[in-house]
Design an enzyme around this catalytic site. Structure first.
Site, PDB file in Angstrom:
ATOM      1  N   LYS B  73       1.437 -27.333 -40.535  1.00 31.81           N
ATOM      2  CA  LYS B  73       2.521 -26.939 -39.628  1.00 31.81           C
ATOM      3  C   LYS B  73       2.962 -28.169 -38.839  1.00 31.81           C
ATOM      4  CE  LYS B  73       3.400 -23.312 -36.165  1.00 31.81           C
ATOM      5  NZ  LYS B  73       2.806 -22.141 -35.480  1.00 31.81           N
ATOM      6  N   SER B 148       5.213 -17.777 -35.742  1.00 31.37           N
ATOM      7  CA  SER B 148       5.980 -18.997 -35.840  1.00 31.37           C
ATOM      8  C   SER B 148       5.628 -19.868 -37.035  1.00 31.37           C
ATOM      9  CB  SER B 148       5.801 -19.814 -34.562  1.00 31.37           C
ATOM     10  OG  SER B 148       4.455 -20.246 -34.446  1.00 31.37           O
ATOM     11  N   SER B 172       0.980 -15.997 -34.569  1.00 27.43           N
ATOM     12  CA  SER B 172       1.827 -16.899 -35.359  1.00 27.43           C
ATOM     13  C   SER B 172       1.293 -17.280 -36.728  1.00 27.43           C
ATOM     14  CB  SER B 172       2.115 -18.179 -34.563  1.00 27.43           C
ATOM     15  OG  SER B 172       3.041 -17.895 -33.552  1.00 27.43           O
TER      16      SER B 172
END
Lengths: 97, 482
Positions: B73, B148, B172
């Site tokens: 990420k 997310s 997330s």
């Protein structure tokens, strides 16, 4: 109820510009989010004691170790002057210092 | 292909690591419309792959993650590799150090394909607040992949990464895993180092794997869960989890709290009930429990998360790093303009809400009450785990919404997190895995919550669930039918 004056005060606290044309949308959004937050504010949990213990239980030894090299620390600076970060003065004026 | 199969294939030289990395890079290119990557790192990937091929040729011992292509990420610091946090604020930020998890994975021989797209500063549940455009769901590109860590889940689901590392502050990792039909694990707070993770809400953030299967998630977790002197909250884990996956299900007690199912879509409720009935028939014991105050936990979560975000993001002043405006004649003006130009609308909203909750006159009412409720949440779960080993519930009350829906009313988007935030508040491990498909062809997710630092039981139960739900076969049937 959040007011326009309060939005501007929050903008100052947050170091964010709030242009007048964005005030209306922010008032609406923040009002709905504050309503969500009010569920806790009105929940009567104030008699509860927050935890006293610190979650940090794996502290490393307090020993001097090598720190980030100066060039690395400065690598992402928007401007630098020699070995320092460069910025405009605290008070009004456009010179770098 | 599972990580174990890839690892064995590499050792037997059925394919080379370089060939493997190239195949994944091609797949990432073919699925570009998903916008799962902010930027690719082919040189880093091929360099690492070449080193692993040499190690295989030399007969050196290898980690199960050696040569396995993966995604990080874009809020995990990577030395000399752009790390934007999906924000204009950090559009040209190149870290000068590695996050501890990335350092660990490099020592394992991980092959980094690129940095994953995400909600800006991990603030969002739909991966639409990214400054680099929204991520799309591989099952239906008109739908959100969740957020997310949407880039990681979309890439893994589309075969554009074998696994991904995401971060989970309020769901997330689990929410996108649920929407994309893959496995997402949020470890116990303190099991995995947060050093080098760009902070959103430090007391809630935790790094976790997104993978194709429970076994893959366990293998990655076993490698990254180690104590770290750079993170004083990080204790690592107690035992290896991958080895205990096949421990018998018989006797495991599964807690079911009806409160988690209020408001859940009928298809999700039905799929979870069928899954649990199947597990009961294989020896698990179903126990009804009570988890009160879920709505209050959601509220407390947003107060604490936004308060910590307001504090953590105060560091972005455009002087030491990050976007620097050319406007403003005083330092205060320059900082204000830099932040206003650099941050997107959702980040600004959360900073403003956080400062509202922390400001004079409101602090006790909001932040004080939220911290007290957090303590209550820990007690509620501690009592619940006296009568069960894991808790089963939906990951999200709904299936993946169409793109654009979350942005219409922010508070509605926040409500998607009601089943995931309790684990973050109480610091518990939690895992999402697929348990069926909706009539519209979108994945349905089941979530498991476990006792602190008992990922082993959590993964063991999830592994049995995977055998019964047989989602991989369902996925194959859907692909064949298309």
């Amino acid at each position: 109820m959040i007011t326009r004056k309060e939005i501007q005060r929050l903008g100052e606290l947050s170091a964010l510009e709030i242009p007048p044309e964005e005030e209306e949308g922010l008032l609406r959004d923040l009002a709905s989010l504050v309503a969500l937050a009010d569920v806790v504010a009105q929940g009567g949990f104030d008699g509860e004691e927050p935890p006293a213990e610190c979650p940090c239980s794996a502290l490393r030894k307090d020993e001097v170790t090598a720190s980030l090299p100066r060039d690395d620390a400065l690598r992402n600076a928007s401007a630098r002057q020699g070995e320092y970060f460069s910025t405009i003065p605290h008070s009004a004026g456009g010179e770098t210092a | 292909m599972s990580i174990r199969t890839m690892h064995n294939g590499l050792l037997k030289k059925e394919f080379s690591t370089v060939e493997f990395a190239r195949a994944y890079l091609r797949r990432a290119e073919e699925t570009r419309s998903l916008n799962a990557y902010i930027h690719m790192t082919p040189e880093t990937a091929l360099d690492a792959a070449t080193r692993i091929d040499r190690a295989i040729a030399a007969g050196s011992p290898l980690s199960p993650l050696a040569g396995i292509p993966m995604q990080l990420k874009d809020n995990l610091s990577t030395r000399n590799i752009l790390t934007t946090c999906a924000s204009r604020m950090l559009g040209d930020y190149v870290p000068v150090y590695d996050a501890s998890v990335w350092k660990t994975l490099q020592s394992c021989g991980a092959v980094l394909l690129g940095k994953g797209n995400m909600d800006e500063f991990a603030m969002g549940s739909s991966s639409e607040t990214s400054a680099y455009g929204p991520v799309r769901n591989p099952w239906n590109e008109r739908h959100t992949p969740g957020g997310s860590s949407g880039g990681g889940a979309a890439a893994v689901a589309a075969g554009a990464a074998a696994y991904a590392l995401g971060s989970d502050t309020g769901g997330s990792v689990r929410l996108p895993a649920s929407f994309c039909g893959v496995v997402g694990l949020k470890p116990t707070y303190g099991a995995v180092s947060r050093y080098g993770l760009l902070a959103y809400a430090s007391s809630l953030d935790q790094v976790g794997p997104i993978a194709q299967s429970v076994e893959d998630a366990a293998i990655v977790f076993d490698e990254i869960a180690c104590a770290d002197p750079q993170d004083s909250t990080c204790h690592g884990k107690r035992e290896g989890c991958a080895a205990g996956l096949r421990h018998p299900l018989k006797g495991r007690r599964i807690g079911i709290a009806p409160e988690f199912f209020h408001g859940a879509e009928e298809e999700i409720r039905g799929a979870i009930e069928r899954t649990l009935a199947e597990m009961e028939s294989h020896g698990a014991e179903l126990v009804e429990i009570k988890i009160p105050h879920l709505q209050e936990m959601l509220s407390a979560y947003y107060i604490i998360a936004c308060a910590e975000a307001a504090s953590n993001l105060a560091r972005y002043d455009g002087i030491r790093y990050g976007q620097c405006s050319t406007r403003g004649v005083t330092r205060e003006e320059r900082i204000r303009f830099s932040r206003s130009e650099g941050f997107g609308a959702e980040v600004k909203r959360r900073i403003l809400l956080g400062n509202y909750a922390l400001s004079s006159g409101y602090y006790e009412q909001y932040y004080g009450n939220a911290c007290a409720l957090r303590q209550r949440a820990k007690e509620i779960f501690s009592q619940a785990f006296a009568s069960c080993d894991v808790i089963a519930c939906p990951t999200c009350p709904r299936t993946a919404p169409a793109l654009g829906q979350g942005a219409l009313h922010p508070a509605d988007g926040y409500a998607w997190d009601i089943c995931t935030v309790p684990a973050n508040l109480a610091g518990l491990p939690a895992l999402s895995q697929p348990c069926g498909l909706s009539h519209a062809g979108l994945p349905l997710g089941i979530q498991w919550l476990g006792r602190p630092f008992d990922e082993s039981t959590l993964l063991n139960v999830a592994w049995h669930c995977e055998q019964q739900a047989n989602f991989q076969m369902l996925k194959q049937e859907v692909s064949d039918g298309v």
